[in-house]
Design a protein around this motif. Sequence first.
Motif, PDB file in Angstrom:
ATOM      1  N   SER A 200       6.812  -7.575   0.002  1.00 39.27           N
ATOM      2  CA  SER A 200       5.724  -7.098  -0.820  1.00 39.27           C
ATOM      3  C   SER A 200       4.994  -5.781  -0.491  1.00 39.27           C
ATOM      4  CB  SER A 200       4.492  -7.892  -0.304  1.00 39.27           C
ATOM      5  OG  SER A 200       4.768  -9.793  -0.130  1.00 39.27           O
ATOM      6  N   LEU A 201       4.870  -5.148  -1.586  1.00 41.69           N
ATOM      7  CA  LEU A 201       4.032  -3.839  -1.818  1.00 41.69           C
ATOM      8  C   LEU A 201       3.026  -4.110  -2.048  1.00 41.69           C
ATOM      9  CD1 LEU A 201       6.944  -1.869  -3.760  1.00 41.69           C
ATOM     10  CD2 LEU A 201       6.654  -2.594  -1.077  1.00 41.69           C
ATOM     11  N   TYR A 202       2.014  -3.315  -1.048  1.00 36.23           N
ATOM     12  CA  TYR A 202      -0.048  -3.554  -1.639  1.00 36.23           C
ATOM     13  C   TYR A 202       0.042  -1.339  -1.605  1.00 36.23           C
ATOM     14  CZ  TYR A 202       0.549  -8.120  -0.069  1.00 36.23           C
ATOM     15  OH  TYR A 202       0.957  -9.637   0.359  1.00 36.23           O
ATOM     16  N   ASN A 203      -0.083  -1.368  -3.351  1.00 38.40           N
ATOM     17  CA  ASN A 203      -0.215   0.027  -3.657  1.00 38.40           C
ATOM     18  C   ASN A 203      -1.414   0.029  -3.915  1.00 38.40           C
ATOM     19  OD1 ASN A 203       3.099   0.081  -3.380  1.00 38.40           O
ATOM     20  ND2 ASN A 203       2.943  -1.142  -5.388  1.00 38.40           N
ATOM     21  N   SER A 204      -1.302   1.751  -3.833  1.00 36.56           N
ATOM     22  CA  SER A 204      -2.522   2.188  -4.192  1.00 36.56           C
ATOM     23  C   SER A 204      -2.902   3.157  -4.828  1.00 36.56           C
ATOM     24  CB  SER A 204      -4.336   1.250  -3.115  1.00 36.56           C
ATOM     25  OG  SER A 204      -4.267   2.079  -1.876  1.00 36.56           O
ATOM     26  N   GLY A 205      -4.342   3.614  -5.679  1.00 31.12           N
ATOM     27  CA  GLY A 205      -4.125   4.675  -5.935  1.00 31.12           C
ATOM     28  C   GLY A 205      -5.229   5.081  -6.834  1.00 31.12           C
ATOM     29  N   PRO A 206      -5.162   6.166  -7.213  1.00 32.53           N
ATOM     30  CA  PRO A 206      -6.832   6.299  -8.515  1.00 32.53           C
ATOM     31  C   PRO A 206      -5.656   5.839  -9.617  1.00 32.53           C
ATOM     32  CG  PRO A 206      -5.978   8.538  -7.250  1.00 32.53           C
ATOM     33  CD  PRO A 206      -5.045   7.265  -6.664  1.00 32.53           C
ATOM     34  N   ASN A 207      -4.284   5.210  -9.916  1.00 38.08           N
ATOM     35  CA  ASN A 207      -4.911   4.570 -10.927  1.00 38.08           C
ATOM     36  C   ASN A 207      -3.223   3.584 -10.321  1.00 38.08           C
ATOM     37  OD1 ASN A 207      -4.706   7.095 -12.905  1.00 38.08           O
ATOM     38  ND2 ASN A 207      -2.790   8.198 -11.827  1.00 38.08           N
ATOM     39  N   HIS A 208      -3.430   3.293  -9.360  1.00 40.10           N
ATOM     40  CA  HIS A 208      -3.105   1.920  -9.120  1.00 40.10           C
ATOM     41  C   HIS A 208      -3.313   1.226  -8.364  1.00 40.10           C
ATOM     42  CE1 HIS A 208       1.506   3.678  -9.747  1.00 40.10           C
ATOM     43  NE2 HIS A 208       0.646   4.537  -9.138  1.00 40.10           N
ATOM     44  N   GLU A 209      -4.745  -0.285  -9.155  1.00 36.77           N
ATOM     45  CA  GLU A 209      -5.650  -1.173  -8.386  1.00 36.77           C
ATOM     46  C   GLU A 209      -4.304  -2.377  -7.885  1.00 36.77           C
ATOM     47  OE1 GLU A 209      -7.882  -4.369 -10.121  1.00 36.77           O
ATOM     48  OE2 GLU A 209      -6.573  -3.432 -11.449  1.00 36.77           O
ATOM     49  N   LEU A 210      -5.618  -1.765  -6.387  1.00 37.26           N
ATOM     50  CA  LEU A 210      -4.421  -2.759  -5.092  1.00 37.26           C
ATOM     51  C   LEU A 210      -4.403  -4.553  -5.791  1.00 37.26           C
ATOM     52  CD1 LEU A 210      -3.154  -3.704  -1.987  1.00 37.26           C
ATOM     53  CD2 LEU A 210      -5.631  -3.596  -1.854  1.00 37.26           C
ATOM     54  N   ILE A 211      -3.270  -5.229  -6.086  1.00 36.32           N
ATOM     55  CA  ILE A 211      -3.554  -6.397  -6.654  1.00 36.32           C
ATOM     56  C   ILE A 211      -2.619  -7.514  -5.091  1.00 36.32           C
ATOM     57  CG2 ILE A 211      -2.437  -7.237  -8.471  1.00 36.32           C
ATOM     58  CD1 ILE A 211      -2.239  -4.835 -10.468  1.00 36.32           C
ATOM     59  N   PHE A 212      -3.216  -8.450  -5.437  1.00 34.75           N
ATOM     60  CA  PHE A 212      -2.840  -9.274  -4.978  1.00 34.75           C
ATOM     61  C   PHE A 212      -2.188 -10.765  -5.324  1.00 34.75           C
ATOM     62  CE2 PHE A 212      -5.678  -7.280  -2.001  1.00 34.75           C
ATOM     63  CZ  PHE A 212      -4.751  -7.131  -0.520  1.00 34.75           C
ATOM     64  N   GLY A 213      -0.509 -11.190  -5.370  1.00 25.33           N
ATOM     65  CA  GLY A 213      -1.081 -12.307  -6.005  1.00 25.33           C
ATOM     66  C   GLY A 213       0.297 -11.441  -7.525  1.00 25.33           C
TER      67      GLY A 213
END
Length: 254
Positions: A200-213
Amino acid sequence: MQRFQELLGQTADVAFLPISADLEYLTGVPRDVPNFGWTLHPGAWLEGAWLSPSHAPVLALPRMTAEFGGLNRLEGAEVRVLGDWDDPETLVRDILSRFNLPQKPRIAVGDRAHAETLIHLQKLLPDAIFVSATELLRQLRVIKSEEEIAVMRRAGEITEAAFADVVKALRHGMTELDVIAEVDYQLRRHGALGPSFTTSLYNSGPNHELIFGDREKHWHRQLLPPVSILFDFGAVYEGFGYNNGRPVSFGTPQ
């Protein structure tokens, strides 16, 4: 094995362990590569090993499980193979007959046994009392031997080596699916049976919403800076699973 048989003799007359981590730990019977589905062969409910305080293990397998999994060549255990048109209950009765069970036997069953297995065993042994074999094994598994610690360390080394090569391969514009595929490839290339759980990858940033599932909905998102990528993965090696979490940033972390 000897220690488990001693514990079993204090608790139950016989034990049944399905193909599982418990059985692999105790006998070395391997599990298959982790996968999403469950391959159902004729008579699959009897897959597993019967053990008693005084007898060597008896491994019962449907023909297809034995042949396709290479389990009919195991050493150190008697292997009984169920033909495609044979009656599973007849085979299990024959195995149980060698244990000289009392009228109301105590049967220790691994916690990973399927409900279908228990239903059939209750039919065959209506007066039996069922207890947990996994609880017995937990007393042994909780304390690791030097050999087990070495295997766990090797699983960690494989995971770290795979991660190092994944980082070298990272490029702006890769999709999440590209990165996940690279992780799983590098794990196997470095000696793992496969990932110990879904990479799994959990990505976050101004243009990358942190999404689960919803994996299929965001696998094709491109990774462009600035974005922080949290890796969550690990290797399977000789029956042990490793878990690794590590962040990598494209651009300045925010």
